[in-house]
Scaffold this motif. Structure first.
Motif, PDB file in Angstrom:
ATOM      1  N   PRO A  60       0.921  -1.144   0.014  1.00 45.27           N
ATOM      2  CA  PRO A  60       0.082   0.091   0.344  1.00 45.27           C
ATOM      3  C   PRO A  60       0.759   1.123  -0.021  1.00 45.27           C
ATOM      4  O   PRO A  60       0.505   2.245  -0.724  1.00 45.27           O
ATOM      5  CB  PRO A  60      -0.874  -0.159   1.360  1.00 45.27           C
ATOM      6  N   ALA A  61       1.776   1.410   0.682  1.00 42.80           N
ATOM      7  CA  ALA A  61       2.801   2.412   0.833  1.00 42.80           C
ATOM      8  C   ALA A  61       3.560   2.593  -0.669  1.00 42.80           C
ATOM      9  O   ALA A  61       3.552   3.750  -0.940  1.00 42.80           O
ATOM     10  CB  ALA A  61       3.906   2.145   1.858  1.00 42.80           C
ATOM     11  N   PHE A  62       3.994   1.684  -1.430  1.00 44.77           N
ATOM     12  CA  PHE A  62       4.614   1.731  -2.622  1.00 44.77           C
ATOM     13  C   PHE A  62       3.373   2.212  -3.621  1.00 44.77           C
ATOM     14  O   PHE A  62       3.709   3.069  -4.527  1.00 44.77           O
ATOM     15  CB  PHE A  62       4.816   0.324  -3.090  1.00 44.77           C
ATOM     16  N   MET A  63       2.087   1.760  -3.478  1.00 43.77           N
ATOM     17  CA  MET A  63       1.095   2.283  -4.367  1.00 43.77           C
ATOM     18  C   MET A  63       0.937   3.817  -4.192  1.00 43.77           C
ATOM     19  O   MET A  63       0.414   4.520  -5.078  1.00 43.77           O
ATOM     20  CB  MET A  63      -0.226   1.352  -4.268  1.00 43.77           C
ATOM     21  N   GLN A  64       0.990   4.293  -2.887  1.00 44.74           N
ATOM     22  CA  GLN A  64       0.704   5.583  -2.556  1.00 44.74           C
ATOM     23  C   GLN A  64       1.878   6.598  -3.284  1.00 44.74           C
ATOM     24  O   GLN A  64       1.878   7.653  -3.717  1.00 44.74           O
ATOM     25  CB  GLN A  64       0.404   5.758  -1.426  1.00 44.74           C
ATOM     26  N   SER A  65       2.883   6.059  -2.744  1.00 45.02           N
ATOM     27  CA  SER A  65       4.274   6.964  -2.884  1.00 45.02           C
ATOM     28  C   SER A  65       5.302   6.620  -4.373  1.00 45.02           C
ATOM     29  O   SER A  65       5.835   7.484  -4.778  1.00 45.02           O
ATOM     30  CB  SER A  65       5.232   6.779  -1.601  1.00 45.02           C
ATOM     31  N   GLY A  66       4.808   5.135  -4.694  1.00 46.86           N
ATOM     32  CA  GLY A  66       6.107   4.834  -5.592  1.00 46.86           C
ATOM     33  C   GLY A  66       7.371   4.530  -5.038  1.00 46.86           C
ATOM     34  O   GLY A  66       8.269   4.052  -6.020  1.00 46.86           O
ATOM     35  N   LEU A  67       7.546   4.374  -3.783  1.00 47.33           N
ATOM     36  CA  LEU A  67       8.754   4.393  -3.218  1.00 47.33           C
ATOM     37  C   LEU A  67       8.827   2.908  -2.476  1.00 47.33           C
ATOM     38  O   LEU A  67       7.846   2.829  -1.701  1.00 47.33           O
ATOM     39  CB  LEU A  67       9.225   5.202  -2.496  1.00 47.33           C
ATOM     40  N   HIS A  68       9.734   2.137  -2.408  1.00 44.25           N
ATOM     41  CA  HIS A  68      10.023   1.079  -1.479  1.00 44.25           C
ATOM     42  C   HIS A  68      11.289   1.074  -0.989  1.00 44.25           C
ATOM     43  O   HIS A  68      12.260   0.510  -1.534  1.00 44.25           O
ATOM     44  CB  HIS A  68       9.627  -0.328  -2.364  1.00 44.25           C
ATOM     45  N   PRO A  69      11.060   1.499   0.235  1.00 44.27           N
ATOM     46  CA  PRO A  69      12.639   1.592   1.085  1.00 44.27           C
ATOM     47  C   PRO A  69      13.260   0.470   1.164  1.00 44.27           C
ATOM     48  O   PRO A  69      12.536  -0.568   1.645  1.00 44.27           O
ATOM     49  CB  PRO A  69      12.128   2.469   2.258  1.00 44.27           C
ATOM     50  N   CYS A  70      14.519   0.285   1.170  1.00 44.12           N
ATOM     51  CA  CYS A  70      15.322  -0.873   1.588  1.00 44.12           C
ATOM     52  C   CYS A  70      15.093  -1.198   3.103  1.00 44.12           C
ATOM     53  O   CYS A  70      14.990  -2.646   3.367  1.00 44.12           O
ATOM     54  CB  CYS A  70      16.833  -0.847   1.202  1.00 44.12           C
ATOM     55  N   ASP A  71      14.711  -0.520   3.771  1.00 38.95           N
ATOM     56  CA  ASP A  71      14.495  -0.704   5.496  1.00 38.95           C
ATOM     57  C   ASP A  71      13.315  -1.575   5.422  1.00 38.95           C
ATOM     58  O   ASP A  71      13.178  -2.422   6.333  1.00 38.95           O
ATOM     59  CB  ASP A  71      14.352   0.546   6.215  1.00 38.95           C
ATOM     60  N   LYS A  72      12.461  -1.418   4.677  1.00 41.79           N
ATOM     61  CA  LYS A  72      10.940  -2.102   4.673  1.00 41.79           C
ATOM     62  C   LYS A  72      11.009  -3.534   3.983  1.00 41.79           C
ATOM     63  O   LYS A  72      10.094  -4.075   3.908  1.00 41.79           O
ATOM     64  CB  LYS A  72       9.950  -1.301   4.497  1.00 41.79           C
ATOM     65  N   CYS A  73      12.064  -3.785   3.243  1.00 41.80           N
ATOM     66  CA  CYS A  73      12.253  -4.768   2.398  1.00 41.80           C
ATOM     67  C   CYS A  73      12.325  -6.218   3.084  1.00 41.80           C
ATOM     68  O   CYS A  73      13.264  -6.144   4.030  1.00 41.80           O
ATOM     69  CB  CYS A  73      13.228  -4.869   1.519  1.00 41.80           C
ATOM     70  N   PHE A  74      11.269  -6.915   3.192  1.00 36.66           N
ATOM     71  CA  PHE A  74      11.190  -8.098   3.954  1.00 36.66           C
ATOM     72  C   PHE A  74      11.966  -9.286   3.201  1.00 36.66           C
ATOM     73  O   PHE A  74      12.474 -10.196   3.782  1.00 36.66           O
ATOM     74  CB  PHE A  74       9.680  -8.775   4.020  1.00 36.66           C
ATOM     75  N   MET A  75      12.276  -8.948   1.880  1.00 35.52           N
ATOM     76  CA  MET A  75      13.049 -10.257   1.088  1.00 35.52           C
ATOM     77  C   MET A  75      14.498 -10.222   1.307  1.00 35.52           C
ATOM     78  O   MET A  75      15.238 -11.020   1.416  1.00 35.52           O
ATOM     79  CB  MET A  75      12.741 -10.023  -0.308  1.00 35.52           C
ATOM     80  N   LYS A  76      15.085  -8.979   0.906  1.00 39.08           N
ATOM     81  CA  LYS A  76      16.485  -8.668   0.833  1.00 39.08           C
ATOM     82  C   LYS A  76      17.303  -8.143   1.555  1.00 39.08           C
ATOM     83  O   LYS A  76      18.469  -8.097   1.510  1.00 39.08           O
ATOM     84  CB  LYS A  76      16.671  -8.228  -0.746  1.00 39.08           C
ATOM     85  N   SER A  77      16.739  -7.621   2.703  1.00 34.69           N
ATOM     86  CA  SER A  77      17.652  -6.722   3.435  1.00 34.69           C
ATOM     87  C   SER A  77      18.780  -7.245   4.029  1.00 34.69           C
ATOM     88  O   SER A  77      19.801  -6.454   4.248  1.00 34.69           O
ATOM     89  CB  SER A  77      16.734  -6.152   4.707  1.00 34.69           C
ATOM     90  N   LYS A  78      18.540  -8.451   4.437  1.00 35.71           N
ATOM     91  CA  LYS A  78      19.878  -9.056   5.130  1.00 35.71           C
ATOM     92  C   LYS A  78      20.889  -9.621   3.807  1.00 35.71           C
ATOM     93  O   LYS A  78      22.056 -10.032   4.182  1.00 35.71           O
ATOM     94  CB  LYS A  78      19.706 -10.293   6.015  1.00 35.71           C
ATOM     95  N   LYS A  79      20.323 -10.096   2.685  1.00 35.42           N
ATOM     96  CA  LYS A  79      20.868 -10.595   1.759  1.00 35.42           C
ATOM     97  C   LYS A  79      21.312 -10.081   0.570  1.00 35.42           C
ATOM     98  O   LYS A  79      22.220 -10.388  -0.370  1.00 35.42           O
ATOM     99  CB  LYS A  79      20.253 -11.912   1.173  1.00 35.42           C
ATOM    100  N   CYS A  80      20.651  -8.857   0.369  1.00 39.46           N
ATOM    101  CA  CYS A  80      20.927  -7.943  -0.941  1.00 39.46           C
ATOM    102  C   CYS A  80      22.253  -7.273  -0.866  1.00 39.46           C
ATOM    103  O   CYS A  80      22.432  -6.551  -0.096  1.00 39.46           O
ATOM    104  CB  CYS A  80      19.830  -7.025  -0.864  1.00 39.46           C
ATOM    105  N   PRO A  81      22.874  -7.551  -2.267  1.00 38.23           N
ATOM    106  CA  PRO A  81      24.340  -6.790  -2.166  1.00 38.23           C
ATOM    107  C   PRO A  81      24.081  -5.235  -2.435  1.00 38.23           C
ATOM    108  O   PRO A  81      24.890  -4.443  -2.129  1.00 38.23           O
ATOM    109  CB  PRO A  81      24.760  -7.323  -3.423  1.00 38.23           C
ATOM    110  N   LYS A  82      22.768  -4.870  -2.823  1.00 42.32           N
ATOM    111  CA  LYS A  82      22.403  -3.487  -3.148  1.00 42.32           C
ATOM    112  C   LYS A  82      21.792  -2.943  -1.924  1.00 42.32           C
ATOM    113  O   LYS A  82      21.364  -1.714  -2.218  1.00 42.32           O
ATOM    114  CB  LYS A  82      21.674  -3.464  -4.505  1.00 42.32           C
ATOM    115  N   TYR A  83      21.811  -3.561  -0.820  1.00 46.53           N
ATOM    116  CA  TYR A  83      20.930  -2.867   0.357  1.00 46.53           C
ATOM    117  C   TYR A  83      21.751  -1.656   0.684  1.00 46.53           C
ATOM    118  O   TYR A  83      22.948  -1.633   1.072  1.00 46.53           O
ATOM    119  CB  TYR A  83      20.921  -3.845   1.516  1.00 46.53           C
ATOM    120  N   LYS A  84      21.178  -0.523   1.152  1.00 46.60           N
ATOM    121  CA  LYS A  84      21.454   0.551   1.448  1.00 46.60           C
ATOM    122  C   LYS A  84      20.416   1.305   2.485  1.00 46.60           C
ATOM    123  O   LYS A  84      19.203   1.538   1.730  1.00 46.60           O
ATOM    124  CB  LYS A  84      21.815   1.533   0.410  1.00 46.60           C
ATOM    125  N   SER A  85      20.746   1.331   3.677  1.00 44.03           N
ATOM    126  CA  SER A  85      19.656   1.990   4.708  1.00 44.03           C
ATOM    127  C   SER A  85      19.092   3.157   4.048  1.00 44.03           C
ATOM    128  O   SER A  85      19.892   4.012   3.832  1.00 44.03           O
ATOM    129  CB  SER A  85      20.351   1.935   5.894  1.00 44.03           C
TER     130      SER A  85
END
Length: 184
Positions: free
Chosen positions: A31-56
């Motif tokens: 819902p936040a993505f649909m409203q703002s168009g942004l999906h912050p890395c901090d809220k990512c449930f998938m990749k925050s611990k494994k993602c090489p592009k993760y940036k708080s």
């Protein structure tokens, strides 16, 4: 009752945590993505611990790249004009919403299993997912993407060529290049 004391509350919490899944109630952020168009890395449930592009504090680069790739693909189509860019951006956001839902479903699944009540139910996000897919399909049709939409566009082009040929008032029997098939 022991639940009123701090020790009793701690025991209840420990008992509940024992039966808790590894990552329950993950937030998907759709819902936040649909409203703002942004999906912050901090809220990512998938990749925050494994993602090489993760940036708080930054936006999800995978989702942003996906949207940009879709927009570029659409804008590269021969018949799409610059004034169609907002529609292409809308389709890209709808497709990113679908992708975000699918990422969530890949971790949590589409079904909720309530062990206490012994029931199965659909994730609440399934409704949003289906609506985003429906909107994306409508946007694709509006942009001429898909077999039925392409067929409709070709028929409209054929009708325009026929109208142009019928408007030739002179005895000149010149054939517009590429329209010979209409004479059959």
């Amino acid at each position: 009752m022991s639940a009123k004391t701090e020790e009793g509350k701690a025991k209840q919490k420990a008992a509940l945590m024992e039966h808790r899944m590894d990552a329950p109630n993950l937030k998907h952020g759709v819902p936040a993505f649909m409203q703002s168009g942004l999906h912050p890395c901090d809220k990512c449930f998938m990749k925050s611990k494994k993602c090489p592009k993760y940036k708080s504090g930054s936006d999800c680069t995978y989702l942003a790249d996906y949207q940009r790739d879709i927009e570029v693909f659409i804008m590269d189509l021969d018949y799409i004009e610059d004034q169609d860019r907002p529609m292409a951006q809308m389709l890209a956001k709808e497709m990113a919403t679908v992708a975000l839902c699918e990422m969530y479903f890949s971790v949590e699944g589409m079904v909720i299993h309530d062990r206490r009540k012994k029931t199965l139910g659909a994730q609440a996000l399934v409704t949003t997912y289906n609506e985003a897919k429906k909107q994306a399909k409508q946007s694709m049709a509006a942009l001429g993407i898909g077999p039925a939409a392409r067929a409709r566009l070709k028929m409209e082009q054929v009708n325009v060529v026929k109208q142009i040929q019928e408007m030739n008032l002179g005895d000149d029997k010149t054939v517009t290049e590429g329209t010979e098939f209409l004479d059959d």
